[in-house]
Design a protein around this motif. Structure first.
Motif, PDB file in Angstrom:
ATOM      1  N   SER A 345     -45.538   9.350  44.207  1.00  0.00           N
ATOM      2  CA  SER A 345     -44.534   8.579  43.478  1.00  0.00           C
ATOM      3  C   SER A 345     -43.474   7.998  44.414  1.00  0.00           C
ATOM      4  O   SER A 345     -42.939   6.911  44.164  1.00  0.00           O
ATOM      5  CB  SER A 345     -43.871   9.475  42.428  1.00  0.00           C
ATOM      6  OG  SER A 345     -43.265  10.614  43.046  1.00  0.00           O
ATOM      7  N   THR A 346     -43.175   8.706  45.521  1.00  0.00           N
ATOM      8  CA  THR A 346     -42.164   8.196  46.458  1.00  0.00           C
ATOM      9  C   THR A 346     -42.641   6.902  47.113  1.00  0.00           C
ATOM     10  O   THR A 346     -41.875   5.929  47.238  1.00  0.00           O
ATOM     11  CB  THR A 346     -41.866   9.250  47.535  1.00  0.00           C
ATOM     12  OG1 THR A 346     -41.390  10.443  46.913  1.00  0.00           O
ATOM     13  CG2 THR A 346     -40.830   8.741  48.516  1.00  0.00           C
ATOM     14  N   GLU A 347     -43.892   6.871  47.536  1.00  0.00           N
ATOM     15  CA  GLU A 347     -44.423   5.674  48.170  1.00  0.00           C
ATOM     16  C   GLU A 347     -44.513   4.511  47.185  1.00  0.00           C
ATOM     17  O   GLU A 347     -44.221   3.353  47.536  1.00  0.00           O
ATOM     18  CB  GLU A 347     -45.812   5.969  48.755  1.00  0.00           C
ATOM     19  CG  GLU A 347     -45.799   6.836  50.011  1.00  0.00           C
ATOM     20  CD  GLU A 347     -45.525   8.294  49.716  1.00  0.00           C
ATOM     21  OE1 GLU A 347     -45.122   9.019  50.634  1.00  0.00           O
ATOM     22  OE2 GLU A 347     -45.717   8.712  48.543  1.00  0.00           O
ATOM     23  N   ILE A 348     -44.907   4.786  45.952  1.00  0.00           N
ATOM     24  CA  ILE A 348     -44.992   3.726  44.948  1.00  0.00           C
ATOM     25  C   ILE A 348     -43.605   3.156  44.679  1.00  0.00           C
ATOM     26  O   ILE A 348     -43.398   1.935  44.630  1.00  0.00           O
ATOM     27  CB  ILE A 348     -45.609   4.270  43.648  1.00  0.00           C
ATOM     28  CG1 ILE A 348     -47.070   4.647  43.875  1.00  0.00           C
ATOM     29  CG2 ILE A 348     -45.507   3.241  42.523  1.00  0.00           C
ATOM     30  CD1 ILE A 348     -47.949   3.479  44.235  1.00  0.00           C
ATOM     31  N   ALA A 349     -42.640   4.039  44.503  1.00  0.00           N
ATOM     32  CA  ALA A 349     -41.268   3.580  44.254  1.00  0.00           C
ATOM     33  C   ALA A 349     -40.741   2.773  45.432  1.00  0.00           C
ATOM     34  O   ALA A 349     -40.028   1.779  45.263  1.00  0.00           O
ATOM     35  CB  ALA A 349     -40.361   4.776  43.965  1.00  0.00           C
ATOM     36  N   GLY A 380     -48.972  10.921  38.924  1.00  0.00           N
ATOM     37  CA  GLY A 380     -48.522  11.112  40.289  1.00  0.00           C
ATOM     38  C   GLY A 380     -48.026   9.850  40.959  1.00  0.00           C
ATOM     39  O   GLY A 380     -47.447   9.926  42.055  1.00  0.00           O
ATOM     40  N   GLN A 381     -48.201   8.672  40.327  1.00  0.00           N
ATOM     41  CA  GLN A 381     -47.840   7.428  40.987  1.00  0.00           C
ATOM     42  C   GLN A 381     -46.937   6.542  40.139  1.00  0.00           C
ATOM     43  O   GLN A 381     -45.934   6.027  40.622  1.00  0.00           O
ATOM     44  CB  GLN A 381     -49.109   6.654  41.363  1.00  0.00           C
ATOM     45  CG  GLN A 381     -49.980   7.392  42.367  1.00  0.00           C
ATOM     46  CD  GLN A 381     -51.321   6.729  42.573  1.00  0.00           C
ATOM     47  OE1 GLN A 381     -51.696   5.832  41.829  1.00  0.00           O
ATOM     48  NE2 GLN A 381     -52.054   7.177  43.570  1.00  0.00           N
ATOM     49  N   ASN A 382     -47.272   6.339  38.876  1.00  0.00           N
ATOM     50  CA  ASN A 382     -46.534   5.369  38.064  1.00  0.00           C
ATOM     51  C   ASN A 382     -45.749   5.990  36.913  1.00  0.00           C
ATOM     52  O   ASN A 382     -44.624   5.579  36.628  1.00  0.00           O
ATOM     53  CB  ASN A 382     -47.514   4.335  37.477  1.00  0.00           C
ATOM     54  CG  ASN A 382     -48.286   3.605  38.552  1.00  0.00           C
ATOM     55  OD1 ASN A 382     -47.710   3.039  39.467  1.00  0.00           O
ATOM     56  ND2 ASN A 382     -49.617   3.639  38.460  1.00  0.00           N
ATOM     57  N   ASN A 383     -46.312   6.971  36.251  1.00  0.00           N
ATOM     58  CA  ASN A 383     -45.711   7.530  35.044  1.00  0.00           C
ATOM     59  C   ASN A 383     -44.984   8.834  35.387  1.00  0.00           C
ATOM     60  O   ASN A 383     -45.460   9.925  35.095  1.00  0.00           O
ATOM     61  CB  ASN A 383     -46.821   7.767  34.011  1.00  0.00           C
ATOM     62  CG  ASN A 383     -46.260   8.143  32.654  1.00  0.00           C
ATOM     63  OD1 ASN A 383     -45.057   8.026  32.412  1.00  0.00           O
ATOM     64  ND2 ASN A 383     -47.133   8.596  31.767  1.00  0.00           N
ATOM     65  N   ASN A 384     -43.816   8.709  36.034  1.00  0.00           N
ATOM     66  CA  ASN A 384     -43.072   9.905  36.443  1.00  0.00           C
ATOM     67  C   ASN A 384     -41.578   9.584  36.510  1.00  0.00           C
ATOM     68  O   ASN A 384     -41.156   8.421  36.453  1.00  0.00           O
ATOM     69  CB  ASN A 384     -43.594  10.421  37.796  1.00  0.00           C
ATOM     70  CG  ASN A 384     -43.588   9.348  38.861  1.00  0.00           C
ATOM     71  OD1 ASN A 384     -42.518   8.956  39.364  1.00  0.00           O
ATOM     72  ND2 ASN A 384     -44.776   8.821  39.190  1.00  0.00           N
ATOM     73  N   ASN A 389     -36.320   6.576  37.708  1.00  0.00           N
ATOM     74  CA  ASN A 389     -35.017   6.542  38.385  1.00  0.00           C
ATOM     75  C   ASN A 389     -34.854   5.272  39.213  1.00  0.00           C
ATOM     76  O   ASN A 389     -33.752   4.706  39.308  1.00  0.00           O
ATOM     77  CB  ASN A 389     -34.853   7.769  39.280  1.00  0.00           C
ATOM     78  CG  ASN A 389     -34.577   9.029  38.477  1.00  0.00           C
ATOM     79  OD1 ASN A 389     -34.176   8.950  37.315  1.00  0.00           O
ATOM     80  ND2 ASN A 389     -34.799  10.184  39.080  1.00  0.00           N
ATOM     81  N   LEU A 390     -35.962   4.805  39.833  1.00  0.00           N
ATOM     82  CA  LEU A 390     -35.897   3.558  40.591  1.00  0.00           C
ATOM     83  C   LEU A 390     -35.554   2.388  39.672  1.00  0.00           C
ATOM     84  O   LEU A 390     -34.715   1.546  40.015  1.00  0.00           O
ATOM     85  CB  LEU A 390     -37.238   3.304  41.285  1.00  0.00           C
ATOM     86  CG  LEU A 390     -37.406   1.915  41.901  1.00  0.00           C
ATOM     87  CD1 LEU A 390     -36.410   1.707  43.047  1.00  0.00           C
ATOM     88  CD2 LEU A 390     -38.834   1.700  42.364  1.00  0.00           C
ATOM     89  N   TYR A 391     -36.175   2.332  38.484  1.00  0.00           N
ATOM     90  CA  TYR A 391     -35.877   1.245  37.560  1.00  0.00           C
ATOM     91  C   TYR A 391     -34.416   1.290  37.105  1.00  0.00           C
ATOM     92  O   TYR A 391     -33.762   0.251  36.964  1.00  0.00           O
ATOM     93  CB  TYR A 391     -36.814   1.327  36.351  1.00  0.00           C
ATOM     94  CG  TYR A 391     -38.277   1.179  36.702  1.00  0.00           C
ATOM     95  CD1 TYR A 391     -38.676   0.478  37.839  1.00  0.00           C
ATOM     96  CD2 TYR A 391     -39.271   1.751  35.912  1.00  0.00           C
ATOM     97  CE1 TYR A 391     -40.012   0.349  38.174  1.00  0.00           C
ATOM     98  CE2 TYR A 391     -40.610   1.626  36.236  1.00  0.00           C
ATOM     99  CZ  TYR A 391     -40.976   0.933  37.366  1.00  0.00           C
ATOM    100  OH  TYR A 391     -42.297   0.803  37.697  1.00  0.00           O
ATOM    101  N   ALA A 392     -33.922   2.507  36.905  1.00  0.00           N
ATOM    102  CA  ALA A 392     -32.515   2.634  36.536  1.00  0.00           C
ATOM    103  C   ALA A 392     -31.610   2.148  37.672  1.00  0.00           C
ATOM    104  O   ALA A 392     -30.570   1.509  37.444  1.00  0.00           O
ATOM    105  CB  ALA A 392     -32.197   4.096  36.183  1.00  0.00           C
ATOM    106  N   LEU A 393     -32.004   2.443  38.926  1.00  0.00           N
ATOM    107  CA  LEU A 393     -31.230   1.977  40.082  1.00  0.00           C
ATOM    108  C   LEU A 393     -31.230   0.456  40.171  1.00  0.00           C
ATOM    109  O   LEU A 393     -30.198  -0.160  40.459  1.00  0.00           O
ATOM    110  CB  LEU A 393     -31.817   2.586  41.363  1.00  0.00           C
ATOM    111  CG  LEU A 393     -31.237   2.077  42.687  1.00  0.00           C
ATOM    112  CD1 LEU A 393     -29.759   2.457  42.800  1.00  0.00           C
ATOM    113  CD2 LEU A 393     -32.028   2.620  43.868  1.00  0.00           C
ATOM    114  N   LEU A 394     -32.394  -0.180  39.894  1.00  0.00           N
ATOM    115  CA  LEU A 394     -32.478  -1.638  39.962  1.00  0.00           C
ATOM    116  C   LEU A 394     -31.605  -2.291  38.896  1.00  0.00           C
ATOM    117  O   LEU A 394     -30.990  -3.338  39.129  1.00  0.00           O
ATOM    118  CB  LEU A 394     -33.929  -2.096  39.812  1.00  0.00           C
ATOM    119  CG  LEU A 394     -34.891  -1.679  40.939  1.00  0.00           C
ATOM    120  CD1 LEU A 394     -36.314  -2.109  40.613  1.00  0.00           C
ATOM    121  CD2 LEU A 394     -34.446  -2.282  42.276  1.00  0.00           C
ATOM    122  N   VAL A 395     -31.520  -1.674  37.725  1.00  0.00           N
ATOM    123  CA  VAL A 395     -30.649  -2.212  36.671  1.00  0.00           C
ATOM    124  C   VAL A 395     -29.189  -2.000  37.043  1.00  0.00           C
ATOM    125  O   VAL A 395     -28.342  -2.893  36.878  1.00  0.00           O
ATOM    126  CB  VAL A 395     -30.981  -1.556  35.309  1.00  0.00           C
ATOM    127  CG1 VAL A 395     -29.962  -1.975  34.254  1.00  0.00           C
ATOM    128  CG2 VAL A 395     -32.394  -1.920  34.870  1.00  0.00           C
TER     129      VAL A 395
END
Length: 443
Positions: A345-349, A380-384, A389-395
């Motif tokens: 998930s870290t690499e995907i984010a 393990g990659q997208n649904n976590n 949290n990344l999407y919340a950071l982008l907003v």
């Protein structure tokens, strides 16, 4: 899309889905030539010769007024002859025959030549010809329609044989003693239909070819058919012809990846012992397909919105770390090997964050920008929570005013990114692949 099995199939559906060309007799050269000939127009013969078209009659009377006893030949006008000529050549061949028959009347022989009687004369009847209720001679009759003497004799022979409707029978005989009975072909179709088959999961939209078991072959299927029907005379060539022309089948497993849920239902379906059990499996399979189709419809709607509105971005990512912008059809690939980083998930984010920072600026006050992300349900990659949290950071950082993450149905998550990687697989056989550097971002 899905994996399914069809235990029965009608002949009409099969013929519409196979590779066999549809029959269109109106486009055959022989039929086109016949239509032109019957309508009196110019046409090209089978040997390439140009046959001129017929012309309407040019004279009111063509017979000898002194020797012709028919009063109608004198009263018949040229416009009337032209009108009958045009009506005749504007209808089909069988309709032309019916028209000619209606203008001929058969009767007994009124008189014979001197020295002839019923026993010695070949003449058995007399024909009278009428045009516009006027009795005319045969020469005037032929000239009006611009036909041959043989054409008139053909109609007369059918009248003598009590044929009420003179229909063209050329090429329509049934004298085929070695023809294969339709019953035998139908038995072969039913035998081929009895074998379970599979549809390709991801290629279902583009191909309807079904797959038979890789353990089968045409020879094995034909041998089984002969064992079941030892008294039926059917050659292997006939069996292969029906299989090839009327069915869209091949041997082997589907070439594209399949859905595990559909594979499980397929196995249950072919091993079901009761009709009730089979119906329950079909209900579950249909519900599963319905969910998948609904998700694909929503994906298409979002893609259409992105094409029209540049402030709405539909981004698709999957476990191969590809990002496909549905609005512009731009594709970004993030490639690295296992010595550089993992694929969690870290690499995907990190890939998503770099993609956004490189391509978008922080919004101005009052500006609105919406991001829609479609992905599979890989936890393990997208649904976590880390990706959320990344999407919340982008907003919060005002890259977007709203972010929606959507998922396709599990087992049916075939995204445009998969097509992008398929292109790479084809290209890498001939060209080198250049890796991109992965930069992991943490904030």
């Amino acid at each position: 899309m899905s994996l399914t099995v069809k235990l029965t199939k009608s002949d009409e559906i099969r013929l519409n889905k196979t590779r066999k060309r549809s029959i269109n007799p109106s486009e055959w050269a022989a039929n086109k030539r016949k239509i032109l000939r019957d309508s009196g127009e110019s046409y090209t013969s089978k040997r390439g010769a140009i046959i001129p078209g017929k012309t309407p009659p040019t004279e009111a009377r063509v017979c000898n007024a002194e020797t012709c006893p028919k009063r109608g030949c004198t009263d018949l006008s040229l416009p009337t002859k032209i009108r009958f000529y045009n009506n005749y050549h504007n209808i089909t061949y069988d309709e032309q025959s019916a028209l000619l028959k209606s203008l001929m009347k058969i009767s007994e022989v009124c008189r014979r030549r001197d020295g002839r009687n019923d026993a010695t004369s070949r003449r058995t009847c007399t024909f009278k010809y009428t045009i516009d209720d006027l009795e005319v001679c045969r020469l005037t009759f032929i000239d009006t329609f611009q036909i041959t003497k043989r054409r008139v004799e053909t109609i007369q022979n059918k009248i003598k044989n009590n044929i009420d409707t003179p229909i063209d029978g050329r090429g329509k005989h049934r004298n085929r003693p070695h023809a294969i009975p339709n019953l035998v072909r139908q038995m072969i179709r039913q035998h081929i239909d009895s074998f379970p088959r599979q549809l390709s999961h991801y290629s279902r939209k583009n191909s309807e070819k079904e797959c038979l078991s890789p353990d089968l072959s045409l020879s094995k299927m034909y041998s089984l058919f002969i064992e079941l029907n030892p008294d039926v005379k059917a050659s292997k060539t006939l069996y292969e012809e029906v299989f090839t022309k009327e069915f869209n089948l091949r041997f082997g497993v589907p070439r594209s990846d399949t859905c595990k849920y559909c594979d499980m239902n397929y196995i249950k379906l072919i091993s079901a012992k009761t009709e009730e059990e089979r119906k329950n499996i079909e209900i579950q399979s249909n519900l599963h397909h319905s969910k998948a189709d609904q998700a694909y419809k929503q994906l298409k709607q979002d893609a259409d919105i992105a094409l029209k509105n540049k402030n709405i971005i539909v981004q698709l990512s999957n476990y191969n770390f590809a990002i496909h912008d549905m609005g512009s059809n731009d594709v970004t690939m993030c490639l690295w090997h296992e010595c550089q980083a993992k694929r969690g998930s870290t690499e995907i984010a990190s890939c998503i964050l770099k993609y956004v920072v490189d391509r978008f600026t922080i919004m101005q006050p009052g500006e609105q920008r919406k991001l829609i992300i479609w992905s599979d349900r890989c936890v393990g990659q997208n649904n976590n929570w880390r990706v959320l949290n990344l999407y919340a950071l982008l907003v919060q950082s005002r890259y977007f005013s709203e972010i929606n993450q959507k998922f396709l149905c599990s087992g049916h998550s075939f995204l445009p990114c998969d097509r992008d990687f398929a292109l790479i697989e084809k290209k890498k056989k001939f060209k080198g692949v250049h890796s991109w550097r992965l930069e992991v971002y943490y904030r």
